[in-house]
Design an enzyme around this catalytic site. Structure first.
Site, short mmCIF file in Angstrom:
data_model
loop_
_atom_site.label_atom_id
_atom_site.label_comp_id
_atom_site.label_asym_id
_atom_site.label_seq_id
_atom_site.Cartn_x
_atom_site.Cartn_y
_atom_site.Cartn_z
N ARG A 55 13.93 -14.19 33.93
CA ARG A 55 14.97 -14.60 32.98
C ARG A 55 15.92 -13.47 32.61
NH1 ARG A 55 10.83 -17.29 30.86
NH2 ARG A 55 9.63 -15.99 32.24
N THR A 56 15.44 -12.26 32.47
CA THR A 56 16.33 -11.20 32.01
C THR A 56 17.42 -10.92 33.04
OG1 THR A 56 14.50 -10.24 30.79
CG2 THR A 56 16.40 -8.83 31.14
N LYS A 83 12.30 2.90 51.09
CA LYS A 83 12.20 4.00 52.07
C LYS A 83 12.05 5.34 51.37
CE LYS A 83 15.35 1.66 55.28
NZ LYS A 83 16.72 1.73 55.80
N ARG A 105 16.28 -2.05 34.69
CA ARG A 105 14.90 -2.28 34.25
C ARG A 105 13.99 -1.42 35.10
NH1 ARG A 105 11.61 -7.83 33.24
NH2 ARG A 105 12.75 -7.59 31.30
N HIS A 133 13.24 -2.83 24.76
CA HIS A 133 13.86 -3.97 25.44
C HIS A 133 14.91 -4.51 24.46
CE1 HIS A 133 14.54 -7.28 27.99
NE2 HIS A 133 13.32 -7.78 28.10
C1 NCD Z 1 9.29 -9.41 28.70
C2 NCD Z 1 9.42 -8.12 29.48
O1 NCD Z 1 9.55 -8.12 30.69
O2 NCD Z 1 9.44 -7.13 28.80
N1 NCD Z 1 9.84 -10.51 29.30
C3 NCD Z 1 11.17 -10.71 29.17
O3 NCD Z 1 11.97 -9.82 29.36
N2 NCD Z 1 11.56 -11.93 28.78
C4 NCD Z 1 7.96 -9.63 28.16
C5 NCD Z 1 6.80 -9.66 29.07
O4 NCD Z 1 6.86 -9.39 30.27
O5 NCD Z 1 5.73 -9.95 28.54
#
Ligand code: NCD
Length: 318
Positions: A55-56, A83, A105, A133
């Protein structure tokens, strides 16, 4: 935001309010038949995900496209990182192609800060290790504000694996900054050794806390980050901390349930609760797009003052 959005601890109340207000305007764009404005035309946003995401990543890419930015996706699994290319070389390569923002990320805390030191582009943290986050916390605050009008004085329980959770860390910072009273509910082994400097209360008893909450925010059990046995078994965790239909019935009728996704159904949240109208999980996802549009607009756009004219520009008129 000082050119980047790296951590929720960089945001004061004014900064959070500004993002949430701009997100309101973006939500209005998202409700149009053609949800797109030319605010970031000619700008390029790259999403650089070293860690899995559904989703992110889609949310950031959708947000950038709705503002008419060009979007480059970068999947570590199919890139030269496999690599052995370093993060620094990867950034230099991407920047040489001319980008304006990097959404990053990474499984290690602090990588977005490092990227911001190397890059000329704006850097947005889409989740780093256990650390932060920020856009998740902003979309969570937006969702709560949309339901209750304000976070001031609300009682919010954050339940579960706080220790491994960047979402919990960022939510605590944003929720308390906006005046909510936060209680962490978890077994002692899933709490960080020190809770300073947060102003939170702690409980190990979900059943005791639930009737007093306005929001029950469930965290995912982060099995991939657990290197040692911190709970006796998932079954026992669920028996004590899983939000079941029976537990939901003990909450105030106006109280809501949230989860950042991905949900472990049957572990921290029961199917009936996830499907219930009291769960705001899909609102969180929808609001995530508006909030990320706001963040990208504030970092790359023509400025707050130009917002009025920009959002009036419907796609048909451009
Ligand atoms: C979260 C994450 O990846 O930090 N998910 C997200 O971004 N919606 C939470 C998780 O992975 O539990």
């Amino acid at each position: 935001m000082n050119g980047n959005l790296l951590s929720t601890s960089d945001l004061d109340r004014e900064g959070i309010d500004e993002i949430l207000e701009v997100a309101d305007r973006m939500a209005e764009i998202n409700s149009r038949r053609i949800p797109r404005v030319p605010a970031l035309r000619g700008r390029t946003v790259v999403s650089l995900f070293f860690e899995d995401s559904t989703r992110t990543r889609i949310s950031f890419e959708t947000a950038a496209k709705r503002l008419s930015a060009d979007v480059m996706g970068f999947s570590v699994g199919t890139s030269s990182v496999k690599k052995g290319e370093s993060v620094r070389d990867t950034i230099e390569t991407i920047e040489a192609m001319g980008v304006d923002a990097i959404v990053v990320r990474h499984g290690s805390s602090g990588v977005p800060e490092m990227v911001a030191r190397w890059a000329r582009s704006a850097v947005v943290n889409a989740g780093d290790g256990w650390h932060s986050h920020p856009t998740q916390a902003l979309l969570d605050a937006y969702t709560i504000r949309a339901r209750f009008g304000s976070l001031e004085g609300l009682r919010i329980g954050i339940v579960g694996d706080v220790l491994h959770s960047r979402v919990a860390r960022s939510d605590i910072e944003v929720f308390t900054e906006l005046g909510a009273r936060v209680t962490l509910v978890a077994p002692p082994t899933l709490l960080p050794p020190s809770l300073e400097p947060w102003e939170v209360s702690v409980s190990h008893d979900l059943d005791e806390v639930l009737p007093d909450l306005d929001v029950c925010y469930l965290l995912r059990m982060q099995r991939e980050r657990m290197t040692e046995a911190l709970i006796p078994s998932l079954r026992e965790y669920t028996a004590l901390y899983g939000l079941t239909a029976r537990r939901l019935a003990n909450m105030e009728p106006t109280a809501v349930v949230m989860h950042p996704g991905p949900m472990n159904r049957g572990v921290e949240i029961a199917d009936e609760v996830a499907e219930s109208p009291r769960a705001l999980v899909t609102d969180q996802v929808a609001n995530g797009v508006a909030v990320r549009m706001a963040v990208l607009y504030l970092l790359l756009g023509p400025g707050r003052d130009a917002l009025g004219p920009v959002v009036e520009l419907a796609e048909e008129a451009t």
